[in-house]
Design a protein around this motif. Structure first.
Motif, PDB file in Angstrom:
ATOM      1  N   ILE A 210       0.856  -1.181   0.000  1.00 15.55           N
ATOM      2  CA  ILE A 210       0.000   0.000   0.000  1.00 15.55           C
ATOM      3  C   ILE A 210       0.893   1.232   0.000  1.00 15.55           C
ATOM      4  N   LEU A 211       0.533   2.230  -0.794  1.00 16.80           N
ATOM      5  CA  LEU A 211       1.309   3.462  -0.830  1.00 16.80           C
ATOM      6  C   LEU A 211       1.022   4.290   0.418  1.00 16.80           C
ATOM      7  N   SER A 212       2.071   4.697   1.100  1.00 14.24           N
ATOM      8  CA  SER A 212       1.963   5.548   2.287  1.00 14.24           C
ATOM      9  C   SER A 212       3.245   6.365   2.378  1.00 14.24           C
ATOM     10  N   GLU A 213       3.324   7.231   3.373  1.00 22.83           N
ATOM     11  CA  GLU A 213       4.551   8.001   3.569  1.00 22.83           C
ATOM     12  C   GLU A 213       5.738   7.080   3.797  1.00 22.83           C
ATOM     13  N   ARG A 214       5.478   5.942   4.444  1.00 18.85           N
ATOM     14  CA  ARG A 214       6.564   5.016   4.769  1.00 18.85           C
ATOM     15  C   ARG A 214       7.034   4.211   3.569  1.00 18.85           C
ATOM     16  N   THR A 215       6.134   3.973   2.606  1.00 20.30           N
ATOM     17  CA  THR A 215       6.502   3.128   1.471  1.00 20.30           C
ATOM     18  C   THR A 215       6.815   3.903   0.195  1.00 20.30           C
TER      19      THR A 215
END
Length: 321
Positions: A210-215
């Motif tokens: 999932i796209l997130s700030e972390r990924t």
């Protein structure tokens, strides 16, 4: 809850939305209008959508940030296909009293497409098909999957299904993600390794995060540099997981063997985008979820969401937090 007068269906690229859902179940007084294009100019988009009190949007094709939501004074119901849409500012919707609902999906069609891209790259299917039509025969050597190493970045629902198919092909399975446990990896026959090992040893690297700030940017230039020159990268998750400029450079310089991409930093891709001319690529226009079965589930769920709202009992309501 109050009634609805105008429903807009956005981003119907294929012109199939009205044929795929039971829209005749909606009240006769609810006018339905379909838009087949995507407006990226926020002013033009706000003007188009301002008259509507209900909208059905297709995944993340048109983002709904606060700046747009605040320009839509009539909007009371926003339905997104699927049960997750990170392009909607749910807090802004809640503040303005806008109900946001999701829909069911059907199966896991992204898994199918992932393997379509892997097979196309490894067996060089697009290249061979073009040559055959041009009158040439067997122009290149493909590579089989049996005995190769599949590196899976993200071993959730989709990644696990991709892993099981890789095992059926006789591939060795490696997996990594930030929170992956050895037990989770072992459950699908994979070995949990660190990211560096996965990238260095995999013949096929496939992303399922999932796209997130972390990924965001989790596969950068240094990561691509660790891959074998004979390896291929497949991304059917979200474009910004990969540093696209670094990937294009690696492809042009022959530092990896190829890439299969269904997702991009900018969608739809504009004409002349550099990835379109990158060598050894198989590119598809974000088709992971685009199947007849999935669309029927989406639009049936959208009708159900509208009827639930009108009845005062919203279904699959999405809230902030």
């Amino acid at each position: 809850m109050p009634g609805l007068s105008r429903l807009g269906i956005l981003d119907d690229y294929q012109g199939v939305a009205l044929a795929m859902g039971p829209w005749d179940r909606l009240p006769q007084g609810l006018a339905v209008e379909v838009f087949r294009d995507t407006l990226t100019d926020r002013e033009a988009l706000a003007r188009r959508l301002a008259p509507f009190d209900a909208l059905v949007i297709m995944r993340e094709r048109t983002p709904f940030p606060r700046a747009l939501i605040e320009r839509l004074p009539n909007l009371r119901l926003l339905v997104t296909t699927g049960l997750r849409n990170r392009a909607i500012d749910l807090e802004a919707c809640a503040e303005r009293g806008i109900t946001v609902c999701g829909t069911p999906s059907f199966g896991n069609p992204t898994v199918d497409l992932t393997w379509g891209l892997i097979l196309s790259l490894m067996r060089r299917i697009p290249e061979q098909e073009r040559a055959l039509r041009e009158g040439r025969w067997q122009v290149a050597l493909g590579r089989g999957l049996e005995g190769k190493t599949l590196g899976i970045v993200g071993l959730g629902n989709l990644g696990s299904r991709v892993a099981r198919i890789g095992a059926a092909f006789g591939m060795r399975l490696l997996a990594w993600s930030q929170n992956l446990t050895e037990e989770r990896a072992a459950a699908v026959g994979a070995a949990r390794v660190d990211k560096e090992t996965l990238l260095a040893e995999a013949d096929v690297v496939t992303l399922h995060l999932i796209l997130s700030e972390r990924t965001q940017g989790i596969i950068g230039a240094a990561d691509i540099a660790r891959m074998k020159r004979s390896a291929v990268l497949v991304n059917t998750s979200r474009g910004p997981l990969v540093d696209q400029e670094a990937l294009i450079a690696a492809l042009r310089e022959g530092r990896i063997a190829g890439a299969g991409l269904d997702v991009f930093d900018q969608e739809p891709l504009p004409p002349g985008h550099p990835i379109l001319s990158a060598p050894n690529t198989v590119l598809t226009p974000h088709l992971g979820y685009v199947t007849e079965e999935n669309y029927r589930a989406y639009f049936a769920g959208a009708v159900e969401a509208v009827l639930g709202y009108l009845a005062g009992t919203p279904v699959r309501e999405l809230r902030p937090g």
